[in-house]
Motif scaffolding. Structure first.
Motif, PDB file in Angstrom:
ATOM      1  N   ASP A 142     -26.689 -29.561  17.483  1.00  0.00           N
ATOM      2  CA  ASP A 142     -26.486 -31.012  17.426  1.00  0.00           C
ATOM      3  C   ASP A 142     -27.099 -31.568  16.145  1.00  0.00           C
ATOM      4  OD1 ASP A 142     -26.185 -33.706  17.868  1.00  0.00           O
ATOM      5  OD2 ASP A 142     -26.806 -33.628  19.970  1.00  0.00           O
ATOM      6  N   LEU A 143     -26.241 -32.078  15.262  1.00  0.00           N
ATOM      7  CA  LEU A 143     -26.673 -32.587  13.958  1.00  0.00           C
ATOM      8  C   LEU A 143     -26.507 -34.095  13.832  1.00  0.00           C
ATOM      9  CD1 LEU A 143     -25.037 -29.887  11.626  1.00  0.00           C
ATOM     10  CD2 LEU A 143     -27.316 -29.848  12.655  1.00  0.00           C
ATOM     11  N   GLU A 189     -28.921 -25.129   6.625  1.00  0.00           N
ATOM     12  CA  GLU A 189     -29.312 -26.461   7.095  1.00  0.00           C
ATOM     13  C   GLU A 189     -29.335 -26.563   8.623  1.00  0.00           C
ATOM     14  OE1 GLU A 189     -30.464 -28.868   5.490  1.00  0.00           O
ATOM     15  OE2 GLU A 189     -29.771 -28.792   3.410  1.00  0.00           O
ATOM     16  N   VAL A 190     -28.898 -25.511   9.304  1.00  0.00           N
ATOM     17  CA  VAL A 190     -28.800 -25.538  10.766  1.00  0.00           C
ATOM     18  C   VAL A 190     -29.836 -24.586  11.353  1.00  0.00           C
ATOM     19  CG1 VAL A 190     -27.297 -25.145  12.750  1.00  0.00           C
ATOM     20  CG2 VAL A 190     -26.343 -26.086  10.628  1.00  0.00           C
ATOM     21  N   THR A 191     -30.630 -25.076  12.287  1.00  0.00           N
ATOM     22  CA  THR A 191     -31.644 -24.253  12.948  1.00  0.00           C
ATOM     23  C   THR A 191     -31.129 -23.830  14.313  1.00  0.00           C
ATOM     24  OG1 THR A 191     -33.382 -25.498  11.807  1.00  0.00           O
ATOM     25  CG2 THR A 191     -34.044 -24.126  13.670  1.00  0.00           C
ATOM     26  N   ASP A 212     -28.140 -36.715  14.496  1.00  0.00           N
ATOM     27  CA  ASP A 212     -29.257 -37.516  13.989  1.00  0.00           C
ATOM     28  C   ASP A 212     -29.673 -37.109  12.572  1.00  0.00           C
ATOM     29  OD1 ASP A 212     -29.440 -38.989  16.349  1.00  0.00           O
ATOM     30  OD2 ASP A 212     -30.792 -37.536  17.281  1.00  0.00           O
ATOM     31  N   ARG A 213     -29.006 -36.103  12.014  1.00  0.00           N
ATOM     32  CA  ARG A 213     -29.376 -35.613  10.687  1.00  0.00           C
ATOM     33  C   ARG A 213     -28.297 -35.886   9.632  1.00  0.00           C
ATOM     34  NH1 ARG A 213     -30.284 -29.733  10.479  1.00  0.00           N
ATOM     35  NH2 ARG A 213     -30.946 -30.319   8.386  1.00  0.00           N
ATOM     36  N   LEU A 214     -27.259 -36.587  10.009  1.00  0.00           N
ATOM     37  CA  LEU A 214     -26.135 -36.755   9.078  1.00  0.00           C
ATOM     38  C   LEU A 214     -26.535 -37.506   7.819  1.00  0.00           C
ATOM     39  CD1 LEU A 214     -23.222 -37.489  11.573  1.00  0.00           C
ATOM     40  CD2 LEU A 214     -23.815 -35.333  10.465  1.00  0.00           C
ATOM     41  N   ASP A 215     -27.350 -38.543   7.952  1.00  0.00           N
ATOM     42  CA  ASP A 215     -27.783 -39.282   6.761  1.00  0.00           C
ATOM     43  C   ASP A 215     -28.606 -38.388   5.845  1.00  0.00           C
ATOM     44  OD1 ASP A 215     -26.509 -41.542   7.648  1.00  0.00           O
ATOM     45  OD2 ASP A 215     -28.312 -42.474   8.486  1.00  0.00           O
ATOM     46  N   ASP A 216     -29.499 -37.613   6.422  1.00  0.00           N
ATOM     47  CA  ASP A 216     -30.333 -36.719   5.615  1.00  0.00           C
ATOM     48  C   ASP A 216     -29.490 -35.649   4.931  1.00  0.00           C
ATOM     49  OD1 ASP A 216     -32.581 -38.135   6.383  1.00  0.00           O
ATOM     50  OD2 ASP A 216     -33.119 -36.733   7.981  1.00  0.00           O
ATOM     51  N   LEU A 217     -28.510 -35.119   5.634  1.00  0.00           N
ATOM     52  CA  LEU A 217     -27.648 -34.098   5.036  1.00  0.00           C
ATOM     53  C   LEU A 217     -26.876 -34.659   3.852  1.00  0.00           C
ATOM     54  CD1 LEU A 217     -26.314 -32.405   8.303  1.00  0.00           C
ATOM     55  CD2 LEU A 217     -27.736 -31.317   6.550  1.00  0.00           C
TER      56      LEU A 217
END
Length: 591
Positions: free
Chosen positions: A120-121, A439-441, A123-128
């Motif tokens: 699940d990404l 970028e994915v854990t 919440d990280r879209l802005d950072d990416l």
């Protein structure tokens, strides 16, 4: 002395989508021996459905039907040592794991439960994007920032090694979020046979097996073009993959169940919703143009020879965002002068609504079912299907559908509709993209609560280019021809990949394939599918399967949730293509 390879692991499927046959789990467990029970519950649209469900219930967001299936079989699975692996966790695998524990306690059981997460990404879209990753649309190349939208789901397609790690730690049940569909087969096979991440051929073989059984009875006679071959017309038994240590497999089903497992049914499913023959995954690239299929006995098809290569350093990500609201009304036209009636109805409706431009989307389709001098009233009708879309729900709700009904006494003769005036419904838009795997854990929470991080494959490589058609391939049959439906020679299976339609076509003999590959150029596809005119056609040959795979880019718009065509997932597109008339060499018919 080298140890003998372990016997094949028998992996049974009990679900092809969220909402599939509830009884399939019990039937798979009780119908014969298996080692692993799997099920596929997730599609691009399903993630949006689960998001809506989680808004109503924060503890939800997973496929609840899976809980019911587990309740039916958990005791038997624990008694027999059958492991359960499923992607039913959806947007909340931790929540599903918790509720499975509560279910087990209520049943007086204590399975060891693990869950895979990290996909699940959202919440990280802005950072990416701030880190320089444009999250560009895979088909259009448009960066996400240019779309001006806020995704509500964003899930990377994880691989199989989190599942494998959980099984090595003794898990009885493993649930995941968004992993690739084949991972629920690859993970157990890698655990059973002790594979490493560089065993790319074996992984690719298991990917092929997983792709075949992921859609349940579509591998055992369901949706099969040559259905005259199916002599047992009972509901098909769900499929089983017997995966060997080298990744080869046998696709079968339990004795005494309906349907058919043949080279044809397996070919159809191998071609389902793929693109180029190099089928990418997070753990390997499976080269479907190296697969060999052989009938290995009644209802047994062997898949062998699948070559694998290292995965790329990218992971696919499925995003969904809210597109707005939509509504559809279908007007019925009867008798003669159908096109004139349709044009008049459209003109009046546009005028009454205040113009097309009032809506973000205004789509009108005339669907012809009428026949001259029809023997029944119903056979003299056509449908005018009008769909409107807009961010403002008030524009497309009853304000639209009630206005449609104003034509009842002031419009064309014989006006009526298929439904009463309806309210608006929300729809979503699918956005496929890529992110660097780094970028994915990818993580797994083991039964004892330990969290382990799963590294991406140690070796990566660019995706190989699709092979060029072989100019030395056999020449097609020549001589006299007959005008017949394409389906007299070719089978087809079609479906959706986001906004693209995929049609896999195959034949049963080498001579038929030589003719098909020559006939089915991109230009011919556009001729046979008029709605593909002006769209990009991607065409791939798989001689080993006597198959041609066709991708029609953009036919489904922005994906199934927002598509306006009557068949938004292109499920019937292959059968439509098979119905089209072509010139078939008489020599093939005699054969």
């Amino acid at each position: 002395m080298t140890a003998e390879p372990r016997r094949a692991v028998r992996i049974g499927n009990c679900s092809g989508f969220y909402g599939d046959r509830i009884a399939a789990a019990r039937e798979m467990v009780e119908g014969g021996p298996i080692d692993v029970l799997t099920g596929d519950y997730l599609a691009e649209l399903t993630m949006l459905i689960l998001w809506k469900a989680r808004r109503k219930d924060p503890d939800g967001g997973y496929a609840r039907t899976f809980l019911t299936q587990v309740e039916h079989v958990l005791g038997t699975c624990l008694d027999r040592g059958i492991t359960i692996v499923s992607n039913a966790g959806g947007l909340n695998p931790a929540g599903l794991a918790t509720d499975l524990g509560k279910l087990a306690a209520r049943l007086g059981l204590a399975p060891r439960i693990a869950h895979v997460h990290g996909d699940d990404l959202v919440d990280r879209l802005d950072d990416l994007q701030a880190a320089g990753h444009p999250l560009a649309h895979l088909d259009t190349g448009r960066p996400l920032a240019d779309a001006g939208v806020t995704p509500v789901t964003a899930n990377a397609y994880l691989g199989a090694w989190g599942i494998t790690e959980a099984l090595r730690a003794g898990a009885d049940i493993v649930v995941t979020g968004r992993v690739t569909d084949a991972s629920v087969v690859v993970g157990p096979a890698a655990w059973w046979h002790g594979w490493s991440p560089t065993d790319h051929d074996a992984i690719a073989g298991a990917m092929a097996a997983g792709h075949v059984i992921e859609c349940g009875p579509q591998a055992t006679g369901g949706n099969y073009a040559f259905f005259d071959e199916i002599t047992d017309r009972r509901y098909p038994g769900f499929p089983i993959a017997e995966v060997e240590a080298d990744g080869s497999s046998v696709i079968t089903k339990h004795d005494g169940t309906g349907g058919l497992v043949s080279v044809g049914t397996v070919t159809a499913q191998l071609l389902y919703e793929i693109a180029e023959p190099a089928y990418p995954g997070p753990d390997a690239v499976a080269h479907f143009d190296t697969v060999t299929l052989d009938q290995d006995g009644p209802h047994r098809v062997r898949i062998s020879g699948t070559r694998g290569s290292p995965p790329t350093d990218q992971l696919k990500v499925a995003l969904n965002y809210e597109g707005g609201y939509r509504n559809t009304m279908t007007l019925v036209l009867t008798g003669t002068r159908i096109e004139e009636k349709a044009a008049w109805a459209e003109q009046q409706l546009v005028e009454l609504l205040g113009g097309r431009d009032r809506f973000a989307g205004f789509d009108v389709q005339l669907l012809r079912f009428d026949h001259p001098d029809a023997p029944t009233n119903a056979e003299a009708t056509a449908h005018l299907r009008v769909t409107v879309k807009d961010p403002d729900r008030s524009k497309v709700g009853r304000a639209f559908s009630n206005t449609t009904m104003e034509l009842a006494l002031g419009g064309y003769p014989g006006f009526h509709t298929t439904t009463p005036p309806s309210g608006e419904s929300a729809y979503g838009v699918y956005w496929p993209t890529l992110v660097p795997a780094a970028e994915v854990t990818h993580q797994v929470t083991l039964p004892d609560g330990t969290v382990r991080t799963i590294p991406h494959g140690p070796v990566t490589a660019p995706l190989p280019a699709a092979p060029e058609p072989d100019p030395a391939a056999a020449s097609p049959a020549t001589g006299p021809t007959r005008r017949l439906p394409l389906g007299e020679i070719a089978g087809a299976r079609s479906g959706d990949k986001g906004g693209n339609a995929n049609i896999g076509l195959w034949t049963r003999t080498d001579a038929e394939y030589a003719w098909l590959r020559t006939l089915l150029t991109a230009g011919k596809v556009r001729e046979l599918l008029p709605e593909a005119a002006g769209l990009e056609i991607r065409r791939y040959e798989l001689p080993n399967l006597r198959a041609v795979n066709v991708v029609v880019v953009g036919l489904l718009g922005a994906g199934v949730a927002s598509a306006t065509r009557p068949d938004p997932q292109a499920k019937g597109l292959g059968e439509y293509l098979r119905s089209r008339l072509v010139d078939v060499p008489v020599a093939l018919l005699e054969g």
